[in-house]
Structure formats: C-alpha cells, structure tokens
Design a protein around this motif. Structure first.
Motif, PDB file in Angstrom:
ATOM      1  N   TRP A 147     -75.380  36.511  25.568  1.00 36.95           N
ATOM      2  CA  TRP A 147     -75.873  37.436  26.585  1.00 36.95           C
ATOM      3  C   TRP A 147     -77.376  37.645  26.468  1.00 36.95           C
ATOM      4  N   THR A 148     -77.885  37.706  25.240  1.00 33.92           N
ATOM      5  CA  THR A 148     -79.322  37.881  25.042  1.00 33.92           C
ATOM      6  C   THR A 148     -80.094  36.705  25.598  1.00 33.92           C
ATOM      7  N   VAL A 149     -79.552  35.496  25.466  1.00 35.83           N
ATOM      8  CA  VAL A 149     -80.231  34.311  26.000  1.00 35.83           C
ATOM      9  C   VAL A 149     -80.351  34.398  27.518  1.00 35.83           C
ATOM     10  N   THR A 150     -79.307  34.894  28.196  1.00 33.53           N
ATOM     11  CA  THR A 150     -79.354  34.997  29.658  1.00 33.53           C
ATOM     12  C   THR A 150     -80.308  36.087  30.129  1.00 33.53           C
ATOM     13  N   CYS A 151     -80.823  36.892  29.229  1.00 33.91           N
ATOM     14  CA  CYS A 151     -81.789  37.926  29.608  1.00 33.91           C
ATOM     15  C   CYS A 151     -83.233  37.448  29.515  1.00 33.91           C
ATOM     16  N   THR A 152     -83.476  36.311  28.932  1.00 31.15           N
ATOM     17  CA  THR A 152     -84.838  35.847  28.701  1.00 31.15           C
ATOM     18  C   THR A 152     -85.426  35.239  29.963  1.00 31.15           C
ATOM     19  N   ALA A 153     -86.757  35.235  30.029  1.00 31.76           N
ATOM     20  CA  ALA A 153     -87.449  34.621  31.163  1.00 31.76           C
ATOM     21  C   ALA A 153     -87.352  33.096  31.111  1.00 31.76           C
ATOM     22  N   ALA A 154     -87.289  32.537  29.916  1.00 31.16           N
ATOM     23  CA  ALA A 154     -87.187  31.082  29.796  1.00 31.16           C
ATOM     24  C   ALA A 154     -85.885  30.561  30.390  1.00 31.16           C
ATOM     25  N   LEU A 185     -88.127  38.360  38.055  1.00 32.35           N
ATOM     26  CA  LEU A 185     -87.903  36.914  37.964  1.00 32.35           C
ATOM     27  C   LEU A 185     -86.441  36.569  38.204  1.00 32.35           C
ATOM     28  N   ARG A 186     -85.534  37.304  37.603  1.00 36.74           N
ATOM     29  CA  ARG A 186     -84.102  37.022  37.766  1.00 36.74           C
ATOM     30  C   ARG A 186     -83.680  37.127  39.230  1.00 36.74           C
ATOM     31  N   ALA A 187     -84.145  38.162  39.926  1.00 35.59           N
ATOM     32  CA  ALA A 187     -83.771  38.339  41.334  1.00 35.59           C
ATOM     33  C   ALA A 187     -84.315  37.202  42.200  1.00 35.59           C
ATOM     34  N   ARG A 188     -85.535  36.761  41.951  1.00 34.69           N
ATOM     35  CA  ARG A 188     -86.112  35.674  42.752  1.00 34.69           C
ATOM     36  C   ARG A 188     -85.385  34.356  42.512  1.00 34.69           C
ATOM     37  N   VAL A 189     -84.983  34.097  41.266  1.00 32.50           N
ATOM     38  CA  VAL A 189     -84.265  32.851  40.975  1.00 32.50           C
ATOM     39  C   VAL A 189     -82.895  32.858  41.656  1.00 32.50           C
ATOM     40  N   ILE A 190     -82.197  33.994  41.623  1.00 29.71           N
ATOM     41  CA  ILE A 190     -80.886  34.069  42.274  1.00 29.71           C
ATOM     42  C   ILE A 190     -81.025  33.889  43.782  1.00 29.71           C
ATOM     43  N   ARG A 191     -82.044  34.489  44.389  1.00 32.27           N
ATOM     44  CA  ARG A 191     -82.273  34.276  45.819  1.00 32.27           C
ATOM     45  C   ARG A 191     -82.565  32.815  46.116  1.00 32.27           C
ATOM     46  N   SER A 192     -83.321  32.164  45.224  1.00 32.08           N
ATOM     47  CA  SER A 192     -83.665  30.752  45.442  1.00 32.08           C
ATOM     48  C   SER A 192     -82.442  29.857  45.367  1.00 32.08           C
ATOM     49  N   LEU A 263     -74.838  47.979  31.921  1.00 32.61           N
ATOM     50  CA  LEU A 263     -75.339  47.311  30.729  1.00 32.61           C
ATOM     51  C   LEU A 263     -76.827  47.074  30.908  1.00 32.61           C
ATOM     52  N   CYS A 264     -77.624  47.671  30.048  1.00 35.71           N
ATOM     53  CA  CYS A 264     -79.078  47.576  30.153  1.00 35.71           C
ATOM     54  C   CYS A 264     -79.574  46.345  29.410  1.00 35.71           C
ATOM     55  N   ALA A 265     -80.554  45.674  30.005  1.00 38.35           N
ATOM     56  CA  ALA A 265     -81.157  44.502  29.378  1.00 38.35           C
ATOM     57  C   ALA A 265     -82.040  44.942  28.216  1.00 38.35           C
ATOM     58  N   PRO A 266     -82.342  44.046  27.259  1.00 42.40           N
ATOM     59  CA  PRO A 266     -83.275  44.394  26.180  1.00 42.40           C
ATOM     60  C   PRO A 266     -84.611  44.874  26.725  1.00 42.40           C
ATOM     61  N   GLN A 268     -87.679  44.282  25.984  1.00 47.22           N
ATOM     62  CA  GLN A 268     -88.731  43.300  26.227  1.00 47.22           C
ATOM     63  C   GLN A 268     -88.489  42.470  27.474  1.00 47.22           C
ATOM     64  N   TYR A 269     -87.273  42.552  28.059  1.00 47.20           N
ATOM     65  CA  TYR A 269     -86.962  41.776  29.263  1.00 47.20           C
ATOM     66  C   TYR A 269     -86.655  42.687  30.458  1.00 47.20           C
ATOM     67  N   GLU A 270     -87.127  43.912  30.421  1.00 49.50           N
ATOM     68  CA  GLU A 270     -86.877  44.819  31.535  1.00 49.50           C
ATOM     69  C   GLU A 270     -87.556  44.349  32.813  1.00 49.50           C
ATOM     70  N   ASP A 271     -88.766  43.794  32.707  1.00 54.20           N
ATOM     71  CA  ASP A 271     -89.457  43.293  33.898  1.00 54.20           C
ATOM     72  C   ASP A 271     -88.730  42.106  34.501  1.00 54.20           C
ATOM     73  N   VAL A 272     -88.121  41.278  33.671  1.00 51.96           N
ATOM     74  CA  VAL A 272     -87.395  40.108  34.176  1.00 51.96           C
ATOM     75  C   VAL A 272     -86.199  40.549  35.003  1.00 51.96           C
ATOM     76  N   HIS A 273     -85.502  41.585  34.574  1.00 52.04           N
ATOM     77  CA  HIS A 273     -84.287  42.050  35.253  1.00 52.04           C
ATOM     78  C   HIS A 273     -84.569  43.127  36.291  1.00 52.04           C
ATOM     79  N   SER A 274     -85.802  43.484  36.488  1.00 52.39           N
ATOM     80  CA  SER A 274     -86.112  44.504  37.481  1.00 52.39           C
ATOM     81  C   SER A 274     -85.769  44.000  38.883  1.00 52.39           C
ATOM     82  N   ASN A 275     -85.107  44.863  39.664  1.00 53.44           N
ATOM     83  CA  ASN A 275     -84.709  44.502  41.023  1.00 53.44           C
ATOM     84  C   ASN A 275     -84.556  45.779  41.848  1.00 53.44           C
TER      85      ASN A 275
END
Length: 364
Positions: A147-154, A185-192, A263-266, A268-275
């Motif tokens: 789950w932590t891996v899926t929260c990363t920007a990479a 970032l996560r929201a833009r990738v899912i839209r793409s 479930l809150c993201a770590p 350090q990855y709050e900006d990645v999961h912001s939507n």
C-alpha cells in the motif's frame, strides 16, 4: 497436608505391554497420585507406536505416529495438572495455573500461525511496475508495504508513462508536462487512464444515456454549483439542445465516534493524493428546450426521480432541494423545499470525478 514424596509411580515393563494391556486409562484417566509426572512412559509409547505400525502398515509414518503419541501425552499432562483432590486450596491454585498455561499455549499457537515473511519495500516497488491499472486496489490490499508503494509519486508516474501514447487526444492539463507536478498527481493519472487505457475507455462508452432505474447516489448531497449552456446543433440534430449541470458534494459518513472512516496517505505523499473533487459528482441533464430553474446552490438534494414525460416520448426529471441535510433515521416528506422540474429530457448522466467529461479544476 499429604507429602508429595509419598506418591508412588506406576512401573511398566517393555515386555509386558501389548495392545490388550494399554487402555484409555493410561492416557486420560490415570491417577495423579500414582503417576506423578503425568506423561506416558517410554515403554508404553514404544509399544503403542509398534502396534499402530503393525495394524495400519505405516512403517514410514514415524513422524505422524510420534505426533499422535506426544499429543496424547500433552492432553494427559494438562488434565493431571488441573486436578488435585487431596487439598482444596492447592486444587484451586492448580486449576488457575492450568488455565493460565492453556491460555499462554493458545496465544503462542496463534502467534506461530500468524507468522510470515515480510518482504522489503524494494521488492514491492519492482512488482508494482507490472500490475494493471484495474489491479492497483488489489495490490495495495496485500500488505502495508504494498500500500505504501501505491502512495508514492514514482508509482503513479511510471503508470502514466507505461500507457501514454503520442497520438492520444489528451487535454492540456493531462499532458506529460503537467504530470510532473506533485500536487494532485494521482488524480491526473487516473483521469488520463480513462483516455489512454482501452478497458477504462470502453467502460465509459458503455454507460447508457438514461439509467435503467433512478440512481440514489446523489441523495442527501449538497449542491455546490449549478449552470446551464446551449449545445449547438449538429448534422444529425437540426435543433439546439440545452444542458443543465449540477455539481454535488457527497456527505461523508461518520462512525460511532463521530469520525469519518477513511484511510489517510502518508504525510510525505499528501500532495500526491490531494484531490479537491474526490467526493464530488456531476449531474448532467440534456433537454430539448430551455427551462427556467431556481437557485439551488448550497441546498441539499432530498428527492431525485426520473419518470415518463407527459408526451410519452421523452422523460421528466424532478429534483427536490432542502436547506438542511436529512438526519440519519428520519424521513422527510415531499412537501416544502425547492422543486426543479426538467421536461422533456433527452439524456441523464451522473459523472464521477474521473469521468472524461467531468469539468475539473485547474489543479486536476
């Protein structure tokens, strides 16, 4: 109080033991005053092991027979430790000790059964490069490291680059130059992916223009925005249509302690999961002509129905809004509130935030 040294031990001879002399009493009903140790004698264990091999023909099952004999001895030991009828006080102490020992044994067995291998995060990062977009949720549910891996920007950047095509028709906000930004970032990738990934594109194209039944997704949701626009006519449609849009915010459910279950993201990855649109929906109703609608922004949707129009050729949409949300467990009548009636209706669509036609904000 009798002395423990006066207890006699039951003696066995290896030559005298056979299948007839070994009884259930040697295992379950042995007297603790006679057998102090509470364990099966070695001669008895060897004789039983030999008899089992001869009767069952299991010469090669040495481990299984020893396990059966040892388990019988442990059962007898537990039974003997919990019984002492010579002293009532000592009997109570022995029972409490036996109960604690059994509880500790069960806890130890539970811990041993839950043991497993914990792989480092690097291995999960390598595996994450090969999963499909529809399997991201299943992959994240394997363990905490996955789950932590899926929260990363990479992870989301690699997922975008794996499915990106140069000839794809993407909005400007979903181009590779905008994907490099960390925020949303996560929201833009899912839209793409709903533009680039064929299974997701087919899922959107199969949504009917009119739902088979009246959806209940928007009930008790707050209307944030409401607007309309004129759809110009095309070659197949000589007359222009009118499109009415309502953006709703879904009310969060609360648990017993009053907190929302999420479930809150770590950190350090709050900006990645912001939507900003994560809990938002859009209701799009297309009508054949313009219809006046009252102001409903800031109000809560209490009733949503789709019926047959008066001309029996189209549909009619009724939206009832109230000033306050409906409390849990209470029912509100159709009387009062602000009513919006759209008739005749050509299509009704409810779009999630990831829908290609959903009007997104500047960040997503």
């Amino acid at each position: 109080m009798p002395k423990k040294g006066n207890r006699k031990r039951l003696k066995f001879k290896a030559g005298d033991v056979c299948s007839e002399s070994v009884t259930v009493a040697d295992y379950a009903d042995a007297d603790p005053a006679v057998v102090k140790s509470g364990r099966v004698k070695k001669a008895v264990a060897n004789a039983v092991e030999k008899e089992v091999k001869l009767l069952c023909g299991l010469e090669a099952s040495q481990g299984a027979v020893e396990e059966v004999v040892s388990s019988a001895g442990s059962v007898q030991e537990d039974a003997l430790e919990s019984s002492d009828d010579l002293d009532p006080e000592e009997d109570g102490e022995n029972e409490s000790k036996a109960a604690r020992k059994k509880k500790h044994k069960r806890r130890k067995e539970c811990n041993e059964s839950s043991d497993g291998y914990e792989y480092p995060v690097d291995i999960w990062e390598v595996l994450a490069s090969y999963i499909r977009p529809e399997d991201v949720c299943r992959f994240a549910l394997i363990c905490r490291n996955a789950w932590t891996v899926t929260c990363t920007a990479a992870f989301w950047t690699r997922l975008y680059r794996r499915h990106y095509r140069i000839d794809a028709d993407l909005p400007f906000r979903l181009q590779p130059d905008c994907i490099d930004r960390m925020r949303c970032l996560r929201a833009r990738v899912i839209r793409s992916l709903f533009h680039l990934y064929e299974p997701f594109d087919l899922r959107v194209s199969k949504i009917p223009a009119l739902p088979e039944s009246t959806p209940t997704t928007l009930l008790n949701s707050k209307c944030l925005l409401a607007w309309y626009r004129k759809v110009p006519c095309s070659g197949t449609r000589p007359e222009a249509l009118w499109e009415f849009n309502f953006k709703f915010l879904k009310q969060q459910g609360h648990g017993k302690n009053g907190c929302a279950k999420s479930l809150c993201a770590p950190r350090q990855y709050e900006d990645v999961h912001s939507n900003p649109d994560s809990d938002c929906y859009m209701l799009q109703v297309t009508t054949l002509n313009y219809i006046y609608t009252p102001v409903v922004m800031g109000m809560t949707l209490a009733l949503f129905t789709i019926n047959v129009s008066t001309d029996m050729r189209h549909h009619r949409v009724r939206l009832l809004f109230h000033d306050s949300p409906l409390q849990r467990g209470k029912k509100r009548g159709d009387q009062g509130g602000t009513l919006v009636v759209l008739d005749p209706v050509q299509s009704v669509r409810i779009m999630d935030w990831w829908h290609p036609q959903y009007p997104s904000s500047s960040d997503t």
